[in-house]
Scaffold this active site. Structure first.
Site, PDB file in Angstrom:
ATOM      1  N   ILE A  66       0.749  -1.268  -0.038  1.00 35.18           N
ATOM      2  CA  ILE A  66      -0.118  -0.211  -0.038  1.00 35.18           C
ATOM      3  C   ILE A  66       0.986   1.308  -0.012  1.00 35.18           C
ATOM      4  CG2 ILE A  66      -0.250   0.206   2.540  1.00 35.18           C
ATOM      5  CD1 ILE A  66      -3.189   0.991   2.119  1.00 35.18           C
ATOM      6  N   GLY A 121       0.695  -5.054   1.682  1.00 35.13           N
ATOM      7  CA  GLY A 121      -0.406  -5.473   0.769  1.00 35.13           C
ATOM      8  C   GLY A 121      -0.461  -6.427  -0.336  1.00 35.13           C
ATOM      9  N   ASP A 124      -1.364  -9.442   0.591  1.00 39.74           N
ATOM     10  CA  ASP A 124      -2.790  -9.846   0.930  1.00 39.74           C
ATOM     11  C   ASP A 124      -2.975 -10.017  -0.692  1.00 39.74           C
ATOM     12  OD1 ASP A 124      -3.736  -8.702   3.382  1.00 39.74           O
ATOM     13  OD2 ASP A 124      -2.213  -7.351   2.621  1.00 39.74           O
ATOM     14  N   GLU A 144       2.971  -5.264   7.629  1.00 39.41           N
ATOM     15  CA  GLU A 144       2.204  -4.582   8.700  1.00 39.41           C
ATOM     16  C   GLU A 144       2.607  -4.645   9.910  1.00 39.41           C
ATOM     17  OE1 GLU A 144      -0.414  -5.660   5.037  1.00 39.41           O
ATOM     18  OE2 GLU A 144       1.267  -6.545   6.052  1.00 39.41           O
ATOM     19  N   ASP A 152      -4.862  -6.345   7.361  1.00 42.01           N
ATOM     20  CA  ASP A 152      -6.402  -6.351   7.370  1.00 42.01           C
ATOM     21  C   ASP A 152      -7.089  -6.503   6.038  1.00 42.01           C
ATOM     22  OD1 ASP A 152      -5.741  -3.873   6.242  1.00 42.01           O
ATOM     23  OD2 ASP A 152      -6.526  -2.508   7.881  1.00 42.01           O
TER      24      ASP A 152
END
Length: 270
Positions: A66, A121, A124, A144, A152
């Site tokens: 991210i 991210g 993810d 993270e 998340d």
């Protein structure tokens, strides 16, 4: 086909090449990325000519995760009321989750080709793909934890089914970096390649194999695999019986059997 700011899309030989296209920013996931990926995978899902997706990153790295500017922007919008802050942050997180749910829910197989950094991210994202492949020197990290937060948008929910609970916990708690060799050993990737050129050649070779199969059979296979993540064996057996009661009437079955008997390559309709 739509022009995107964060992606470059190519379609050839029934394969959609979806490439994160911010190499100057290490393919960091900015605001455009999170909104466009939903549109990209909606197009993939609705385009019958697309039978399989190769997801890659332009340049030396797959993605650094991210964009930190996006996080800073979200933080700057918080006010003094804890309840309202929490509600706003929750809506934001759910929107980000929806972006990777679009990858996971795609009817077509998605193959991730990973080189260089695959951080935060990006873990993810690849966890939402069907299969993952990397260069030997790729670097994976659930970053993270080093930013003072829990991942998340899917890693903690999807990764245990890929590499096992214990290994996922180790990587999530420590944030340590895993190279391509270890990623192969723990099952995070299916195969490793010497460099980016070999990686893309190899992954597109696998994609071509999948694209040559019956799209009806591929669709049913992916649906059954996804269904079994959240259901018992007897539920899954009942579902495939109902599913195939319809799908076994497809012309693809006759085409495949005829090709097998004549030792010729089958050609399936989109």
């Amino acid at each position: 086909m739509t022009d995107y700011k964060a992606f470059r899309i190519e379609l050839a030989d029934k394969i959609a090449h979806v490439q994160i296209n911010r190499p100057e920013k290490i393919n960091a996931m900015n605001a455009d990325f999170w909104t466009e990926i939903i549109d990209v995978f909606r197009w993939v899902d609705e385009t019958d000519e697309v039978r399989v997706v190769v997801l890659s990153g332009a340049g030396k790295h797959f993605s650094s995760g991210i964009d930190l500017m996006l996080l800073a922007q979200a933080g700057s919008q918080l006010g003094k009321d804890t309840g309202r802050n929490a509600e706003a942050l929750r809506r934001t997180i759910l929107k980000l989750q929806a972006s990777f749910n679009a990858v996971d829910n795609c009817r077509k197989p998605v193959l991730a080709a990973i080189q260089g950094y695959c951080l935060g991210g990006a873990i993810d994202l690849i966890s939402a793909c069907d299969m993952r492949y990397s260069t030997v020197d790729a670097q994976f990290s659930i970053k993270e934890i080093d930013m003072g937060m829990a991942a998340d948008v899917g890693t903690l929910q999807r990764l245990p089914r890929i590499i096992g609970d214990g290994m996922m916990r180790e990587l999530a708690y420590t944030g340590r970096t895993v190279d391509g060799g270890e990623a192969l050993r723990i099952g995070l990737v299916n195969r490793t390649y010497a460099d980016q050129s070999e990686l893309l050649d190899g992954v597109f070779g696998i994609a071509r194999e999948i694209a040559a199969k019956s799209p009806i059979a591929i669709r049913g296979t992916k649906e059954m695999i996804r269904y079994m993540r959240d259901h018992r064996v007897d539920d899954g057996l009942n579902y495939i019986a109902t599913w195939n009661a319809a799908m076994l009437q497809s012309a693809d079955l006759r085409v495949a059997m005829a090709a097998h008997m004549s030792k010729q390559k089958p050609e399936f309709a989109d």
